[in-house]
Design an enzyme around this catalytic site. Structure first.
Site, mmCIF file in Angstrom:
data_model
loop_
_atom_site.group_PDB
_atom_site.id
_atom_site.type_symbol
_atom_site.label_atom_id
_atom_site.label_comp_id
_atom_site.label_asym_id
_atom_site.label_seq_id
_atom_site.Cartn_x
_atom_site.Cartn_y
_atom_site.Cartn_z
ATOM 1 N N ASN A 1 8.392 1.432 10.600
ATOM 2 C CA ASN A 1 7.471 2.239 10.070
ATOM 3 C C ASN A 1 6.168 2.426 10.991
ATOM 4 O O ASN A 1 5.113 1.803 11.088
ATOM 5 C CB ASN A 1 6.876 1.727 8.664
ATOM 6 N N GLU B 1 2.827 -7.325 6.444
ATOM 7 C CA GLU B 1 3.854 -7.015 6.892
ATOM 8 C C GLU B 1 4.255 -5.729 6.996
ATOM 9 O O GLU B 1 3.883 -4.940 5.878
ATOM 10 C CB GLU B 1 5.004 -8.022 6.355
ATOM 11 N N TYR C 1 -2.592 0.900 11.126
ATOM 12 C CA TYR C 1 -3.225 -0.449 11.161
ATOM 13 C C TYR C 1 -3.855 -0.700 12.077
ATOM 14 O O TYR C 1 -4.899 -1.459 12.187
ATOM 15 C CB TYR C 1 -2.203 -1.358 10.820
ATOM 16 N N ILE D 1 0.921 -1.219 -0.045
ATOM 17 C CA ILE D 1 0.186 0.045 0.095
ATOM 18 C C ILE D 1 0.933 1.262 0.042
ATOM 19 O O ILE D 1 1.924 1.211 0.688
ATOM 20 C CB ILE D 1 -0.952 -0.078 1.277
ATOM 21 N N ALA D 2 0.523 2.004 -0.748
ATOM 22 C CA ALA D 2 1.282 3.365 -0.887
ATOM 23 C C ALA D 2 0.545 4.600 -1.278
ATOM 24 O O ALA D 2 -0.276 4.312 -2.097
ATOM 25 C CB ALA D 2 2.532 3.378 -2.026
ATOM 26 N N ILE D 3 0.773 5.642 -0.869
ATOM 27 C CA ILE D 3 0.176 6.832 -1.185
ATOM 28 C C ILE D 3 1.437 7.750 -1.525
ATOM 29 O O ILE D 3 2.580 7.824 -0.956
ATOM 30 C CB ILE D 3 -0.478 7.807 -0.066
#
Length: 147
Positions: free
Chosen positions: A110, A105, A117, A71-73
């Protein structure tokens, strides 16, 4: 205006911009193309803002288990809860497809992602030693029941 939708082949170029801006060892164009078209267990979603792809999330579903692959923004759009909206959408889709648990994971360093989460009920479940190939960092495995 934002929109979350299923990723297509036409999105891969824009997704690569997000990928390269977000990860030290980005996935390749070929990997995304195979995930979108050839992996029957893969579901990828993009989030658009004013017609521009600003993030994406990948999900694998195997029987009743879901795993977030990535997942990335884009860094220019972080801090506005786009990641939360995208993650929530992806979890909802996992439930719609019959998943009863979800895992992922995340780098032990981070803490911002771990905090997000935890908002969704994920809890630490273990450590994968030297999981990340760029620097050998450990990954924290996080889990949540979806039902």
């Amino acid at each position: 205006m934002t929109l979350i939708r299923r990723m297509t082949q036409e999105d891969v170029g824009a997704v690569m911009v997000v990928e390269r801006a977000s990860f030290a060892v980005p996935w390749t164009v070929e990997t995304f193309r195979k995930e979108v078209d050839d992996n029957p267990y893969a579901f990828y979603y993009v989030i658009e803002k004013d017609g521009e792809i600003i993030g994406y999330c990948g999900l694998w579903l195997i029987i009743d288990e879901a795993n977030i692959t990535n997942i990335a923004i884009h860094p220019d759009h972080r801090g506005h809860k786009y990641g939360e909206r995208l993650f929530q959408h992806t979890c909802k889709k996992a439930i719609e497809h019959g998943a009863i648990q979800l895992s992922l994971e995340v780098r032990v360093s981070n803490t911002a992602a771990q905090h997000m989460y935890r908002k969704f009920g994920l809890v630490p479940g273990g450590i994968r030693k030297r999981y990340y190939s760029d620097n050998g960092e450990d990954a924290l495995v996080m889990w949540v029941g979806l039902k």
